[in-house]
Design a protein around this motif. Structure first.
Motif, PDB file in Angstrom:
ATOM      1  N   TYR A 144      -8.420  -0.750   3.535  1.00  0.00           N
ATOM      2  CA  TYR A 144      -7.598  -0.288   2.570  1.00  0.00           C
ATOM      3  C   TYR A 144      -8.207   0.311   1.278  1.00  0.00           C
ATOM      4  N   THR A 145      -7.582   1.158   0.677  1.00  0.00           N
ATOM      5  CA  THR A 145      -8.222   1.848  -0.811  1.00  0.00           C
ATOM      6  C   THR A 145      -8.173   0.684  -1.957  1.00  0.00           C
ATOM      7  N   THR A 179       1.058  -4.937  14.180  1.00  0.00           N
ATOM      8  CA  THR A 179       0.434  -4.251  12.853  1.00  0.00           C
ATOM      9  C   THR A 179       1.777  -4.182  12.057  1.00  0.00           C
ATOM     10  N   ASP A 188      -4.845  -0.019  -4.020  1.00  0.00           N
ATOM     11  CA  ASP A 188      -3.548   0.235  -3.389  1.00  0.00           C
ATOM     12  C   ASP A 188      -2.938  -0.885  -2.905  1.00  0.00           C
ATOM     13  N   ASN A 220      -6.066  -4.449   8.091  1.00  0.00           N
ATOM     14  CA  ASN A 220      -6.833  -3.158   8.125  1.00  0.00           C
ATOM     15  C   ASN A 220      -7.453  -2.729   6.985  1.00  0.00           C
ATOM     16  N   ARG A 278       3.335  -3.028   8.407  1.00  0.00           N
ATOM     17  CA  ARG A 278       3.136  -2.009   7.261  1.00  0.00           C
ATOM     18  C   ARG A 278       4.075  -2.784   6.250  1.00  0.00           C
ATOM     19  N   GLU A 324      -2.525  -2.618   6.410  1.00  0.00           N
ATOM     20  CA  GLU A 324      -1.573  -3.111   6.984  1.00  0.00           C
ATOM     21  C   GLU A 324      -1.990  -4.651   7.497  1.00  0.00           C
ATOM     22  N   SER A 332       1.073  -1.099   0.041  1.00  0.00           N
ATOM     23  CA  SER A 332       0.002  -0.057  -0.052  1.00  0.00           C
ATOM     24  C   SER A 332       0.982   1.245   0.076  1.00  0.00           C
ATOM     25  N   LYS A 333       0.438   2.316  -0.852  1.00  0.00           N
ATOM     26  CA  LYS A 333       0.988   3.433  -0.887  1.00  0.00           C
ATOM     27  C   LYS A 333       0.370   4.555  -0.091  1.00  0.00           C
ATOM     28  N   LEU A 334      -0.802   4.359   0.176  1.00  0.00           N
ATOM     29  CA  LEU A 334      -1.671   5.173   0.826  1.00  0.00           C
ATOM     30  C   LEU A 334      -1.811   4.659   2.369  1.00  0.00           C
ATOM     31  N   SER A 335      -2.748   5.369   3.273  1.00  0.00           N
ATOM     32  CA  SER A 335      -2.799   4.770   4.475  1.00  0.00           C
ATOM     33  C   SER A 335      -3.625   3.575   4.543  1.00  0.00           C
ATOM     34  N   GLY A 336      -3.576   2.537   5.346  1.00  0.00           N
ATOM     35  CA  GLY A 336      -4.325   1.326   5.408  1.00  0.00           C
ATOM     36  C   GLY A 336      -3.756  -0.047   4.801  1.00  0.00           C
TER      37      GLY A 336
END
Length: 397
Positions: free
Chosen positions: A363-364, A340, A367, A361, A342, A171, A165-169
């Motif tokens: 995510y988009t 967690t 992503d 978690n 990442r 994990e 993932s490059k965005l948040s979420g």
């Protein structure tokens, strides 16, 4: 498999005249569970590049398999994280896990009873599910041990970050089953004792015959990944329900549950009774071995929002109701105790499915792309087991 000895800070070798090393690295949020560090992580360092270096890496992982060193670390610590693989190619991942596990006489776990579509990517490698297609990416996937409600389940799980993932979420989350046991036993020892004495728990799952467009699971029990392994396309085309039910029952009894039924809509109901509080077959540590957090999470989340949800079909194994305060606490602790991770591109996680829960978690969509490979030993089938006495569970190992 021996669990004695001091863990190495470095494992190295020369292959194809190339130096390959695993060098232990610190993790900010690692901790001790019954005296063992959880989790542990290594950087993969390779002095070379090009195709020859990947041949050397495969040789190195063959050594890790033949020596049993990596499996010993996974069993000792529950989760081993390897970073620094200079590839996001699924073929590289496939070669690594096949070299590693075949050397230790493990085989790919044959997945049966799926409620999600998993695409075969490479040999022994598949996608993790159809969360994007069903919009389930917006929800947290709570802790579970893969296939733990079934008769057959894999020992080792591996996950590979083809696209981190490059965005948040997005994990990866893991919870140690012994740490969860200790937390629940400390607060509600009577719950642990009831799980032991009242035959674990009973849940059931419904697998639809005809798929509704608004169904949360777009899979029929006739699908190959569910219970259609023995069902032919001709039987599906003809709608030969009698033959299909007979064959679905056969694979269910072999791999999932001895207690199944078909309802008036020809949907398949699978009853599952599992002991839950067990001992690890190798370490002897007590475990809450289950998928209860993810099974119960929908009801819990709706309840927290102030809705009036219907309690899921969940009881002790003997049919008695389980007090909600116990289930609430179990779910809450599974989240509180999460480690967690990442992902970085190319990360590989090696997880003892007996000892550690996993989840992820939200995510988009688009992503992240995580692949998986599940393994079991070819011959010995040691599994988490219910001890002969409750005292064996609550006595420190």
């Amino acid at each position: 498999m021996s669990l004695t000895g001091i863990d190495p800070q470095e494992i190295s070798g020369i292959y194809q005249n190339i130096s390959v090393k695993l060098v232990k690295k610190p993790l900010a949020n690692s901790r001790l569970v019954r005296g063992k560090e959880y989790p542990i992580a290594f950087d993969l360092l390779v002095e070379g590049d090009g195709e020859k270096s990947f041949v050397a890496i495969n040789d190195f992982f063959s050594y890790l398999g033949e020596s049993g060193e990596l499996l010993r670390l996974v069993t000792n610590h529950g989760l081993v994280i390897i970073q620094g693989l200079a590839s996001t190619n699924p073929e590289t991942y496939s070669q690594i896990v096949n070299h590693l596990f075949q050397a230790q006489k493990y085989q790919e776990f044959d997945q049966v009873g799926l409620l999600a579509t998993r695409e075969k990517i490479k040999e022994s490698v598949s996608s993790v599910g159809n969360d994007d297609a069903l919009g389930k990416n917006v929800n947290k996937l709570h802790s579970h041990q893969e296939f733990s409600r079934y008769l057959e389940y894999p020992h080792i799980l591996t996950f590979f970050a083809q696209q981190a993932s490059k965005l948040s979420g997005g994990e990866s989350t893991t919870t140690h089953a012994t740490e969860l046991f200790d937390a629940v036993n400390s607060k509600y020892p009577e719950f642990i004792k009831d799980l032991y004495e009242k035959q674990g728990n009973h849940v059931y799952q419904k697998f639809s015959y005809r798929i509704s467009p608004d169904s949360k699971f777009q899979i029929s029990w006739t699908d190959e990944g569910a219970f259609g392994k023995y069902i032919t396309q001709d039987e599906k085309d003809k709608g030969d329900l009698e033959s299909m039910k007979t064959k679905a029952t056969k694979i269910a009894h072999e791999r999932v549950s001895k207690d199944i039924e078909f309802d008036e809509n020809n949907d398949l109901i699978v009853h599952q009774r599992t002991s839950i509080v067990n001992l690890h077959p190798i370490t002897g540590l007590p475990l809450i071995f289950s998928s209860l957090p993810t099974y119960y999470s929908g009801y819990y989340n709706s309840k927290q929002k102030g809705d009036n949800p219907k309690l899921p079909p969940l009881t002790y194994g003997n049919g008695e109701p389980i007090p909600e305060k116990y289930l609430d606490f179990l779910l809450e602790q599974s989240v509180k105790l999460e480690y967690t991770h990442r992902f970085k591109d190319g990360d590989i996680l090696f997880l003892d499915n007996f000892a550690v829960y996993h989840g992820r978690n939200p995510y988009t969509i688009g992503d992240r792309k995580i692949l998986a490979s599940f393994w079991e030993h070819e011959s010995f089938q040691r599994k988490p087991y219910r001890p002969s006495s409750w005292e064996a569970l609550v006595t420190d190992v």
